[in-house]
Write a protein that holds these residues in place. Structure first.
Motif, PDB file in Angstrom:
ATOM      1  N   ALA A 138      15.496  62.483  19.278  1.00  0.00           N
ATOM      2  CA  ALA A 138      14.487  62.172  18.262  1.00  0.00           C
ATOM      3  C   ALA A 138      15.099  62.071  16.872  1.00  0.00           C
ATOM      4  O   ALA A 138      14.621  61.315  16.024  1.00  0.00           O
ATOM      5  CB  ALA A 138      13.380  63.232  18.278  1.00  0.00           C
ATOM      6  N   VAL A 203       6.404  60.783  18.722  1.00  0.00           N
ATOM      7  CA  VAL A 203       6.312  62.231  18.541  1.00  0.00           C
ATOM      8  C   VAL A 203       4.944  62.611  18.013  1.00  0.00           C
ATOM      9  O   VAL A 203       4.310  63.565  18.487  1.00  0.00           O
ATOM     10  CB  VAL A 203       7.428  62.736  17.602  1.00  0.00           C
ATOM     11  N   ILE A 214      10.833  61.053  25.173  1.00  0.00           N
ATOM     12  CA  ILE A 214      11.580  60.645  23.975  1.00  0.00           C
ATOM     13  C   ILE A 214      13.021  60.306  24.352  1.00  0.00           C
ATOM     14  O   ILE A 214      13.583  59.305  23.886  1.00  0.00           O
ATOM     15  CB  ILE A 214      11.552  61.775  22.916  1.00  0.00           C
TER      16      ILE A 214
END
Length: 279
Positions: A138, A203, A214
């Motif tokens: 992320a 997210v 992710i």
């Protein structure tokens, strides 16, 4: 030189010096990417709404993990470059394998090193591997963005030749007199800004509640972005174009699309099974 060609703004690859020690922009990109990624990761872990409860990773564990992932990125990136891009040269000059200051890092190798760090650290600390992979990927586009900017500053990994119909074409100091695509900036936009934005939206929509989503999305989207940018990027001179005009970057990215798609499907299936059981 075509009228519309932009003169490359020549930068000093050395940001500043401390006595005999020269600090290069490329090193600052790595440091900045790791530090900013760490700060963003901490903010994600603190937000329980993103996880549907307490995050499966503590802040202390994240702090300890930073050293692991840094080592994984550096060792993997250098090993990948040696094996994927210039094995013959390094067989003939093995001492230069350790001369990182001369450049030569591979994203795909660095990613594999990062994967190894995630798996080993997660197992040793009893952390869900997929969740640690999610939080790592992320924040990864931050480092990718800064790294591509450093490539641009260093006038390296420039694009393929083009003509005056591309108004932002540039003549790079060490790329010959021909105008070229500033492919480093294309990659900074695709692999950095766009990828970060997509993952950030995911997210906010609750993707961290589905372990592996992710991670899989990062792998697949990065691979697609890299393949796209490779159409504008000059291949490494020691390799050139491979089969059918493909480049090494393209070939290494194809398995990532498959792996990313599998992880995405597993994440969605796992969430569906959880919902069915709760009902």
């Amino acid at each position: 030189m075509p009228v519309l060609t932009i003169a490359f703004p020549v930068f000093d690859p050395v940001a500043f010096s401390i006595g005999p020690i020269a600090i290069r922009w490329y090193a600052l990109a790595y440091i900045g990417g790791i530090v900013l990624g760490w700060i963003y990761a901490r903010s994600l872990l603190k937000n329980e709404r993103r996880w549907g409860g307490p995050a499966p990773i503590t802040l202390v564990q994240l702090d300890d993990f930073i050293l692991w992932v840094t080592i994984g990125i550096i060792l993997g990136g250098r090993t990948g470059y040696v094996l994927f891009y210039n094995p013959i040269f390094f067989i003939q000059h093995p001492a230069e394998i350790f001369q990182l200051w001369n450049g030569g890092m591979s994203f795909h190798g660095g990613f594999l090193g990062c994967v190894a760090a995630v798996m080993l650290f997660a197992r040793l600390n009893n952390i869900p591997i997929l969740s640690l992979g999610d939080i790592t990927t992320a924040v990864a586009p931050i480092g990718l963005f800064l790294g591509r900017l450093a490539n641009f500053i260093n006038s390296e990994l420039w694009g393929r030749e083009t003509d005056s119909s591309v108004p932002w074409a540039m003549v790079f100091p060490n790329g010959g007199p021909e105008p070229r695509h500033p492919s480093q900036l294309y990659e900074a936009g695709l692999e950095g800004i766009l990828l970060f934005a997509v993952l950030a939206v995911m997210v906010r929509m609750g993707a961290l509640k589905r372990p592996g989503l992710i991670l899989g999305s990062f792998i697949a989207i990065y691979a697609l972005a890299r393949i796209t940018s490779e159409f504008f990027r000059e291949p490494d001179p020691q390799l050139g174009f491979l089969w059918g005009g493909l480049t090494m970057g393209m070939l290494l990215s194809v398995p990532m699309i498959i792996a990313g798609a599998i992880l995405i499907m597993m994440a969605w299936r796992r969430e569906t099974q959880h919902i069915e059981k709760s009902i």
